[in-house]
Scaffold this motif. Structure first.
Motif, PDB file in Angstrom:
ATOM      1  N   TYR A   6       0.849  -1.189   0.000  1.00  0.00           N
ATOM      2  CA  TYR A   6       0.000   0.000   0.000  1.00  0.00           C
ATOM      3  C   TYR A   6       0.884   1.238   0.000  1.00  0.00           C
ATOM      4  O   TYR A   6       2.089   1.150   0.174  1.00  0.00           O
ATOM      5  CB  TYR A   6      -0.953  -0.003   1.201  1.00  0.00           C
ATOM      6  N   LYS A   7       0.292   2.390  -0.236  1.00  0.00           N
ATOM      7  CA  LYS A   7       1.036   3.660  -0.233  1.00  0.00           C
ATOM      8  C   LYS A   7       0.720   4.414   1.050  1.00  0.00           C
ATOM      9  O   LYS A   7      -0.425   4.462   1.473  1.00  0.00           O
ATOM     10  CB  LYS A   7       0.646   4.506  -1.440  1.00  0.00           C
ATOM     11  N   GLY A  11       3.000   8.912  -0.347  1.00  0.00           N
ATOM     12  CA  GLY A  11       3.068   8.261  -1.648  1.00  0.00           C
ATOM     13  C   GLY A  11       4.123   7.168  -1.756  1.00  0.00           C
ATOM     14  O   GLY A  11       4.351   6.649  -2.843  1.00  0.00           O
ATOM     15  N   ASN A  12       4.764   6.827  -0.638  1.00  0.00           N
ATOM     16  CA  ASN A  12       5.769   5.765  -0.649  1.00  0.00           C
ATOM     17  C   ASN A  12       5.089   4.402  -0.611  1.00  0.00           C
ATOM     18  O   ASN A  12       4.104   4.219   0.092  1.00  0.00           O
ATOM     19  CB  ASN A  12       6.697   5.880   0.568  1.00  0.00           C
ATOM     20  N   ASN A  13       5.618   3.436  -1.384  1.00  0.00           N
ATOM     21  CA  ASN A  13       5.090   2.081  -1.336  1.00  0.00           C
ATOM     22  C   ASN A  13       5.562   1.401  -0.055  1.00  0.00           C
ATOM     23  O   ASN A  13       6.749   1.456   0.279  1.00  0.00           O
ATOM     24  CB  ASN A  13       5.556   1.256  -2.529  1.00  0.00           C
ATOM     25  N   ILE A  14       4.641   0.772   0.646  1.00  0.00           N
ATOM     26  CA  ILE A  14       4.947   0.034   1.869  1.00  0.00           C
ATOM     27  C   ILE A  14       4.615  -1.426   1.608  1.00  0.00           C
ATOM     28  O   ILE A  14       3.508  -1.750   1.186  1.00  0.00           O
ATOM     29  CB  ILE A  14       4.108   0.541   3.067  1.00  0.00           C
ATOM     30  N   ASN A  15       5.575  -2.314   1.834  1.00  0.00           N
ATOM     31  CA  ASN A  15       5.374  -3.749   1.693  1.00  0.00           C
ATOM     32  C   ASN A  15       5.288  -4.342   3.092  1.00  0.00           C
ATOM     33  O   ASN A  15       6.206  -4.176   3.886  1.00  0.00           O
ATOM     34  CB  ASN A  15       6.533  -4.397   0.943  1.00  0.00           C
TER      35      ASN A  15
END
Length: 50
Positions: A6-7, A11-15
């Motif tokens: 998710y972001k 706006g950073n992608n988080i895994n």
């Protein structure tokens, strides 16, 4: 366990590696318009099956 991507607010992608239960709890905290359609469908299915 499943990987949920998710972001964040910037706006950073988080895994995140989450159990099904933890993923459902996370989805409940996110506002619907912010979720991609696939995540919305997954949340709807979890609510139906709960």
């Amino acid at each position: 366990m499943d990987i949920f991507i998710y972001k964040d607010g910037q706006g950073n992608n988080i895994n995140a590696l989450l159990s099904v239960k933890a993923e459902r709890q996370l989805l409940k905290t996110i506002q619907m318009p912010s979720l991609p359609i696939q995540a919305r469908m997954q949340l709807a299915m979890s609510r139906i099956s709960a």
